[in-house]
Design a protein around this motif. Sequence first.
Motif, PDB file in Angstrom:
ATOM      1  N   SER A 197       0.885  -1.166  -0.001  1.00 14.86           N
ATOM      2  CA  SER A 197      -0.067  -0.047  -0.154  1.00 14.86           C
ATOM      3  C   SER A 197       0.781   1.114  -0.155  1.00 14.86           C
ATOM      4  O   SER A 197       0.468   2.303  -0.374  1.00 14.86           O
ATOM      5  CB  SER A 197      -0.918  -0.043   1.178  1.00 14.86           C
ATOM      6  OG  SER A 197      -0.303   0.244   2.425  1.00 14.86           O
ATOM      7  N   TYR A 198       2.013   1.271   0.546  1.00 15.92           N
ATOM      8  CA  TYR A 198       3.030   2.460   0.639  1.00 15.92           C
ATOM      9  C   TYR A 198       3.617   2.621  -0.619  1.00 15.92           C
ATOM     10  O   TYR A 198       4.387   3.560  -0.908  1.00 15.92           O
ATOM     11  CB  TYR A 198       4.230   2.097   1.522  1.00 15.92           C
ATOM     12  CG  TYR A 198       3.644   2.644   3.075  1.00 15.92           C
ATOM     13  CD1 TYR A 198       2.937   3.704   3.165  1.00 15.92           C
ATOM     14  CD2 TYR A 198       3.765   1.839   4.082  1.00 15.92           C
ATOM     15  CE1 TYR A 198       2.549   4.221   4.640  1.00 15.92           C
ATOM     16  CE2 TYR A 198       3.368   2.040   5.274  1.00 15.92           C
ATOM     17  CZ  TYR A 198       2.830   3.435   5.612  1.00 15.92           C
ATOM     18  OH  TYR A 198       2.471   3.500   6.740  1.00 15.92           O
ATOM     19  N   GLY A 199       3.601   1.544  -1.696  1.00 19.92           N
ATOM     20  CA  GLY A 199       4.108   1.638  -2.784  1.00 19.92           C
ATOM     21  C   GLY A 199       5.736   1.023  -2.681  1.00 19.92           C
ATOM     22  O   GLY A 199       6.618   1.197  -3.881  1.00 19.92           O
ATOM     23  N   LEU A 200       6.042   0.203  -1.709  1.00 23.94           N
ATOM     24  CA  LEU A 200       7.640  -0.129  -1.728  1.00 23.94           C
ATOM     25  C   LEU A 200       7.753  -1.502  -2.271  1.00 23.94           C
ATOM     26  O   LEU A 200       8.906  -1.783  -2.780  1.00 23.94           O
ATOM     27  CB  LEU A 200       7.567  -0.383   0.061  1.00 23.94           C
ATOM     28  CG  LEU A 200       7.732   0.812   0.750  1.00 23.94           C
ATOM     29  CD1 LEU A 200       7.913   0.495   2.350  1.00 23.94           C
ATOM     30  CD2 LEU A 200       8.721   1.776   0.404  1.00 23.94           C
ATOM     31  N   VAL A 201       6.660  -2.328  -2.059  1.00 19.60           N
ATOM     32  CA  VAL A 201       6.690  -3.785  -2.745  1.00 19.60           C
ATOM     33  C   VAL A 201       5.720  -3.864  -3.755  1.00 19.60           C
ATOM     34  O   VAL A 201       4.530  -3.526  -3.712  1.00 19.60           O
ATOM     35  CB  VAL A 201       6.267  -4.843  -1.629  1.00 19.60           C
ATOM     36  CG1 VAL A 201       6.150  -6.222  -2.101  1.00 19.60           C
ATOM     37  CG2 VAL A 201       7.478  -4.634  -0.169  1.00 19.60           C
ATOM     38  N   HIS A 202       6.274  -4.675  -4.859  1.00 19.08           N
ATOM     39  CA  HIS A 202       5.108  -5.075  -6.141  1.00 19.08           C
ATOM     40  C   HIS A 202       4.723  -6.530  -5.683  1.00 19.08           C
ATOM     41  O   HIS A 202       5.892  -7.630  -5.525  1.00 19.08           O
ATOM     42  CB  HIS A 202       5.801  -4.944  -7.210  1.00 19.08           C
ATOM     43  CG  HIS A 202       5.114  -5.454  -8.368  1.00 19.08           C
ATOM     44  ND1 HIS A 202       4.068  -4.885  -8.827  1.00 19.08           N
ATOM     45  CD2 HIS A 202       5.461  -6.601  -9.130  1.00 19.08           C
ATOM     46  CE1 HIS A 202       3.492  -5.477  -9.633  1.00 19.08           C
ATOM     47  NE2 HIS A 202       4.424  -6.616 -10.047  1.00 19.08           N
ATOM     48  N   ARG A 203       3.479  -6.850  -5.845  1.00 22.47           N
ATOM     49  CA  ARG A 203       3.195  -8.370  -5.847  1.00 22.47           C
ATOM     50  C   ARG A 203       2.615  -8.576  -7.059  1.00 22.47           C
ATOM     51  O   ARG A 203       1.862  -8.160  -7.753  1.00 22.47           O
ATOM     52  CB  ARG A 203       1.995  -8.190  -4.920  1.00 22.47           C
ATOM     53  CG  ARG A 203       1.370  -9.813  -4.451  1.00 22.47           C
ATOM     54  CD  ARG A 203       0.257  -9.723  -3.725  1.00 22.47           C
ATOM     55  NE  ARG A 203      -0.292 -11.061  -3.329  1.00 22.47           N
ATOM     56  CZ  ARG A 203      -1.322 -11.569  -3.883  1.00 22.47           C
ATOM     57  NH1 ARG A 203      -2.181 -10.943  -4.573  1.00 22.47           N
ATOM     58  NH2 ARG A 203      -1.693 -12.838  -3.403  1.00 22.47           N
ATOM     59  N   GLU A 204       3.494  -9.467  -7.671  1.00 25.40           N
ATOM     60  CA  GLU A 204       3.095 -10.026  -8.907  1.00 25.40           C
ATOM     61  C   GLU A 204       2.265 -11.677  -8.953  1.00 25.40           C
ATOM     62  O   GLU A 204       2.898 -12.625  -8.329  1.00 25.40           O
ATOM     63  CB  GLU A 204       4.518 -10.314  -9.719  1.00 25.40           C
ATOM     64  CG  GLU A 204       4.234 -10.877 -11.291  1.00 25.40           C
ATOM     65  CD  GLU A 204       3.482  -9.951 -12.164  1.00 25.40           C
ATOM     66  OE1 GLU A 204       2.740 -10.100 -13.035  1.00 25.40           O
ATOM     67  OE2 GLU A 204       3.863  -8.631 -11.888  1.00 25.40           O
TER      68      GLU A 204
END
Length: 111
Positions: free
Chosen positions: A60-67
């Motif tokens: 939600s903070y834009g630190l991690v991408h979930r693919e």
Amino acid sequence: MKKQTYSCGLDAAVDVVGGKWKALILWALHSGALRFGELSRNVSGISEKMLIQQLREMESYGLVHREVYHQVPPKVEYSLTEFGHSLNTALIPLGDWGELHMETIEALPRP
């Protein structure tokens, strides 16, 4: 929802990376994408529930991408965004400081 305001840059940074696990998750992802199980093994001591919660917050903070890969069995990988990489880079000097002073910190009395 009211927009968050900060008193300084450190206040903003601690809000994003605060807590016991986020910095460790960031570090585990520094070399590339990991599946949930791999990430869980790389961040020792974290429960599955806590890892899920932390990953959701970091996403939600834009630190991690979930693919999500639509295959059988399902496959999900987590990786750092550019924003996450920039925060990881900023945390390196803090980790170096911790390494340098680890013995002193370990010897401190705990409340």
